[in-house]
Design a protein around this motif. Structure first.
Motif, short mmCIF file in Angstrom:
data_model
loop_
_atom_site.label_atom_id
_atom_site.label_comp_id
_atom_site.label_asym_id
_atom_site.label_seq_id
_atom_site.Cartn_x
_atom_site.Cartn_y
_atom_site.Cartn_z
N TYR A 134 -20.28 92.20 -39.50
CA TYR A 134 -21.09 91.03 -39.91
C TYR A 134 -22.49 91.10 -39.31
O TYR A 134 -23.48 90.76 -39.97
N VAL A 135 -22.57 91.59 -38.07
CA VAL A 135 -23.90 91.80 -37.47
C VAL A 135 -24.66 92.82 -38.32
O VAL A 135 -25.83 92.60 -38.68
N ALA A 136 -24.02 93.93 -38.66
CA ALA A 136 -24.71 94.97 -39.45
C ALA A 136 -25.16 94.42 -40.79
O ALA A 136 -26.24 94.76 -41.30
N ALA A 137 -24.33 93.55 -41.39
CA ALA A 137 -24.67 93.00 -42.71
C ALA A 137 -25.85 92.05 -42.63
O ALA A 137 -26.64 91.95 -43.57
N SER A 138 -26.00 91.36 -41.51
CA SER A 138 -26.99 90.28 -41.47
C SER A 138 -28.21 90.59 -40.60
O SER A 138 -29.29 90.05 -40.85
N TYR A 139 -28.06 91.46 -39.62
CA TYR A 139 -29.20 91.76 -38.75
C TYR A 139 -30.32 92.42 -39.57
O TYR A 139 -30.09 93.44 -40.22
N LEU A 140 -31.47 91.83 -39.58
CA LEU A 140 -32.61 92.32 -40.37
C LEU A 140 -32.22 92.51 -41.85
O LEU A 140 -32.69 93.41 -42.51
N ARG A 141 -31.29 91.72 -42.30
CA ARG A 141 -30.70 91.77 -43.66
C ARG A 141 -29.97 93.08 -43.96
O ARG A 141 -29.83 93.46 -45.10
N GLY A 142 -29.55 93.76 -42.91
CA GLY A 142 -28.69 94.91 -43.15
C GLY A 142 -29.15 96.20 -42.48
O GLY A 142 -30.22 96.70 -42.77
N VAL A 143 -28.32 96.67 -41.55
CA VAL A 143 -28.57 97.98 -40.95
C VAL A 143 -27.31 98.82 -41.10
O VAL A 143 -26.23 98.29 -41.38
N ARG A 144 -27.45 100.13 -40.89
CA ARG A 144 -26.32 101.01 -41.18
C ARG A 144 -25.22 100.93 -40.11
O ARG A 144 -25.48 100.56 -38.97
N LEU A 145 -24.03 101.29 -40.55
CA LEU A 145 -22.86 101.03 -39.72
C LEU A 145 -21.85 102.18 -39.83
O LEU A 145 -21.58 102.66 -40.92
N VAL A 146 -21.33 102.58 -38.69
CA VAL A 146 -20.19 103.51 -38.65
C VAL A 146 -19.07 102.81 -37.87
O VAL A 146 -19.33 102.20 -36.84
N HIS A 147 -17.85 102.88 -38.41
CA HIS A 147 -16.71 102.30 -37.68
C HIS A 147 -15.92 103.41 -36.97
O HIS A 147 -15.56 104.42 -37.60
N ILE A 148 -15.63 103.16 -35.72
CA ILE A 148 -14.67 104.01 -35.01
C ILE A 148 -13.53 103.10 -34.55
O ILE A 148 -13.57 102.50 -33.47
N PRO A 149 -12.52 102.94 -35.41
CA PRO A 149 -11.43 102.01 -35.10
C PRO A 149 -10.51 102.58 -34.01
O PRO A 149 -10.11 103.73 -34.08
#
Ligand code: NAD
Ligand code: GLY
Length: 387
Positions: A134-149
């Protein structure tokens, strides 16, 4: 039997790759032992990483103190310590999965100088993933994201499919966004440090995949649930990629939950009510799903849509995973009414009508609307009398 500890396995020969289609671009989920030791090369190969130059702000790792204690050093080595600009740690207890945490993380990112070309790498379980997403989706209207679950729940479910978000006191995941990562890297080695209760919590989500569409997986679990609970590596290598593929198939066909994706919510209408009614303190998410699947199977049998013997198969598999924390007070009618009220504010509700994903057979579920409060009350009351 090949058991944990499995830290010694660092080859990536057995890597599994599963593609996920999304309206905002496809991405891959990689699964394999030892992958996190090789993150830098992986991210370069997958073009998810931006090298730090004067034009961008590099990588920001988002994680929790607990996950970081176990895995930070290895992740840093895997990505390359000089490539990581900063690490932001936040409390990943379920009750901290809220807007205040999102605000705190975003403000830290501003102070750390993260710009639109920042890459966020979320390392943790579903709470870290949902908040970071959600941070990635909304911070500066979207920054890139990699998940390491790093939990079983996150590897088989939450890191895949782009659902991100946080809870309100009124209900689970009521604020959020669909936001796809660039890449998901699931390494079963990370599961070796998970407390037993957290690992078992993930098994309930695995059972869910069996009920919603995979009779072979369900039968396999009936034969092998103890091995899975022991984290036998061969069992993990069978089960986790199978669940990843199932999730990828569903979300690739129905990213925004117009229909098919609803099947992933099997057990969740009840589960979310149990979690909300106990202020997100009593259950691990998977445990609430365990109770939710028992309740949904009983409800389906009660309204004549599902064979009672098959409902018992689901219930006994769930119960073999381990003890579940007690249900919220459903015996008193006030308790049941409150649970039903919470269900009515669930995202699946339409026009105030309760909707449940119910099994028709093991391996086949359907969404059913219009089940009366009385039938739901019957199931909850019976469960609380003879849990
Ligand atoms: P979690 O994120 O709460 O993590 C469980 C605990 O384990 C935490 O205390 C965490 O610090 C710790 N932990 C995580 N990885 C560890 C490791 N490798 N070693 C030791 N400790 C570790 O639990 P979860 O079950 O992964 O996630 C549950 C959350 O995921 C819920 O909020 C649920 O709503 C959400 N969820 C989201 C989706 C989705 O599609 N977005 C799907 C399923 C669940
Ligand atoms: N875990 C439910 C979904 O991803 O849709």
């Amino acid at each position: 039997m090949n058991k944990l500890p499995i830290h010694s396995r660092s080859d990536t020969a057995g890597e599994v790759r599963v593609g996920v289609d999304s309206a905002t671009g496809s991405y891959d989920v990689l699964y394999g032992s030892g992958l996190i030791g090789n993150l830098s090369a992986l991210m370069l190969r997958e073009k998810a990483v931006i090298r730090p130059t004067s034009e961008n702000t590099g990588i920001f790792v988002l994680s929790s103190p607990r996950v970081s204690r176990h895995w930070q050093a290895k992740i840093m080595r895997g990505i390359g310590p000089r490539t990581v600009r900063s690490t932001v740690l936040f409390d990943d207890r379920e009750r901290m999965k809220n807007i205040a945490t999102v605000e705190r993380v975003c403000r830290q990112l501003v102070r750390l100088g993260a710009d639109r070309r920042a890459l966020l790498v979320a390392v943790g379980g579903g709470v870290v993933g949902d908040v970071s997403g959600y941070v990635a989706a909304s911070y500066l209207r979207g920054v890139r994201l990699v998940h390491i679950p790093t939990t079983l729940v996150a590897q088989v479910d939450s890191a895949i499919g782009g659902k991100t978000g946080v809870n309100l006191p009124e209900g689970k995941n009521l604020v959020g966004a669909f936001y796809s990562p660039q890449l998901v890297v699931a390494d079963p080695e990370t599961l070796s440090t998970l407390p037993d209760r957290e690992f078992r919590s993930g098994i309930y989500e695995v059972i869910k995949y069996g009920v919603i569409g995979d009779t072979r997986l369900f039968s396999y679990l009936e034969q092998n649930i103890e091995r899975l609970a022991e984290r036998d590596l061969a069992t993990l290598d069978f089960v986790i990629p199978r669940c990843i593929r199932a999730k990828a198939r569903v979300v690739s066909r129905d990213e925004r939950e117009a229909g098919l994706r609803e099947i992933l919510n099997f057990g969740h209408t009840f589960a979310h009510a149990f979690e909300t009614a106990t202020a997100y303190r009593r259950y691990l998410h998977g445990e609430a799903v365990g109770w939710g699947m028992i309740a949904a199977a009983r409800l389906a049998a009660l309204v004549g849509r599902f064979d009672a013997e098959e409902a018992l198969r689901i219930e006994s598999l769930v119960r073999r995973v381990g003890p579940l924390p007690p249900l919220p007070p459903t015996g008193r009618s006030a308790g049941v009414d409150r649970l039903i009220e919470i269900m009515r504010s669930d995202k699946k509700t339409r026009g105030g009508k309760l909707r449940f994903v119910l099994p028709r057979a093991i391996g086949k579920v359907e969404t059913v609307a219009g089940i009366s409060r009385e039938r739901v009350r019957d199931v909850l009351s019976a469960l609380s009398k003879r849990p």
